[in-house]
Design an enzyme around this catalytic site. Structure first.
Site, mmCIF file in Angstrom:
data_model
loop_
_atom_site.group_PDB
_atom_site.id
_atom_site.type_symbol
_atom_site.label_atom_id
_atom_site.label_comp_id
_atom_site.label_asym_id
_atom_site.label_seq_id
_atom_site.Cartn_x
_atom_site.Cartn_y
_atom_site.Cartn_z
ATOM 1 C CG ASP A 1 4.495 -1.302 4.910
ATOM 2 O OD1 ASP A 1 4.554 -2.428 4.367
ATOM 3 O OD2 ASP A 1 3.447 -0.646 5.020
ATOM 4 C CE LYS B 1 -1.003 -7.743 1.363
ATOM 5 N NZ LYS B 1 -1.020 -6.906 2.562
#
Length: 279
Positions: free
Chosen positions: A20, A62
């Site tokens: 990540d 998002k």
């Protein structure tokens, strides 16, 4: 470069790390996305959300993060009291379109590597480890973050944004598997997915990989490096414990403080692979 040596069998041992970004390699505490969610809600609707609320869906793409934030009971109750209905698809869209330019403008301020991580990655790469990556950030944000991180010395072999793939992002396995394909990894059980948030752990498990959660550097601990450095051992332990518990409950095979602590984990996974174990 750190003096890190792991005996590597190129035919059986861990071949790749899939990392990540925010809270894992850069942006200690994962503040770039969370602070901008708070700002986007304020700008778009003059609506307050707390930093703790903004952290709860972390790891999702998002748009999905904003939608999940709107479904949190605390946020949903305030939203319905204010607007008379649950957050709509169109309202999520408006929040997302408010969020994006703010995030692009801010992300370079959060591109500093997490202390101790780059020397470890350099040492592992020197021993043949492949370094893949993926993020809950969409491509326009990544196209700003990637060169900024490169200026600080972080250059993974591959990266995937949450909106790159038709199948979608986390918690599905697709971004992790896209790294496997691009890097030419021979087996998913020879990969380790490292993440500071639950959707990223789920991503790795769904991809058939070993998973490592980060309990201090990322979203669950939620402190800046400066704040962390000023904490007592008791304060650190008190904040680490719930973060570790949450990541273990999500199925993480290992939980460590930061990516800088990964070497013993790789050595242990190599031992388990040699014994015939799989994730």
């Amino acid at each position: 470069m750190t003096d890190l040596q792991i005996a590597v069998d190129p035919t059986t041992d861990v071949e790749a790390l899939i990392l990540d970004w925010a809270g894992t390699v850069v942006d200690f505490g994962s503040f770039a996305p969370t602070s901008i969610f708070v700002e986007a809600f304020a700008r778009a609707y003059d609506f307050p959300v707390t930093l703790d609320e903004a952290r709860q869906p972390m790891g999702l793409g998002k748009w999905d993060h904003i939608a999940a934030l709107g479904r949190l009971p605390s946020v949903d109750a305030r939203w319905q009291a204010r607007f008379g209905h649950p957050m709509s698809h169109a309202e999520v869209d408006h929040l997302y379109h408010t969020f994006m330019p703010l995030q692009i403008a801010a992300v370079t301020r959060f591109a500093d590597p997490i202390p101790g991580v780059l020397p470890v990655l350099d040492a592992l790469r020197g021993q043949g480890m492949k370094i893949g990556s993926c993020s809950g950030y969409p491509r326009p944000v990544m196209e700003t973050l990637v060169p900024a991180a490169a200026d600080h010395g972080y250059r993974p072999d591959h990266w995937v944004a949450t909106d790159d793939l038709k199948a979608g992002g986390r918690p599905g396995p697709w971004m992790a598997l896209a790294n496997v394909i691009e890097l030419g990894v021979n087996a998913v059980h020879r990969c380790i997915k490292v993440d500071d948030a639950v959707p990223g752990i789920s991503e790795g498990l769904n991809a058939g990989m070993w998973t490592v959660g980060l309990s201090v550097s990322g979203n669950e601990f939620g402190a800046t490096w400066e704040a962390f450095a000023a904490m007592s051992e008791a304060e650190i332990a008190a904040r680490r414990a719930p973060a570790e518990a949450k990541l273990r409950a999500a199925g993480a095979h290992y939980v460590i403080d930061t990516l800088a602590d990964i070497a013993p984990v790789i050595a242990d996974i190599n031992r388990r692979l040699a014994a015939g174990e799989r994730p």
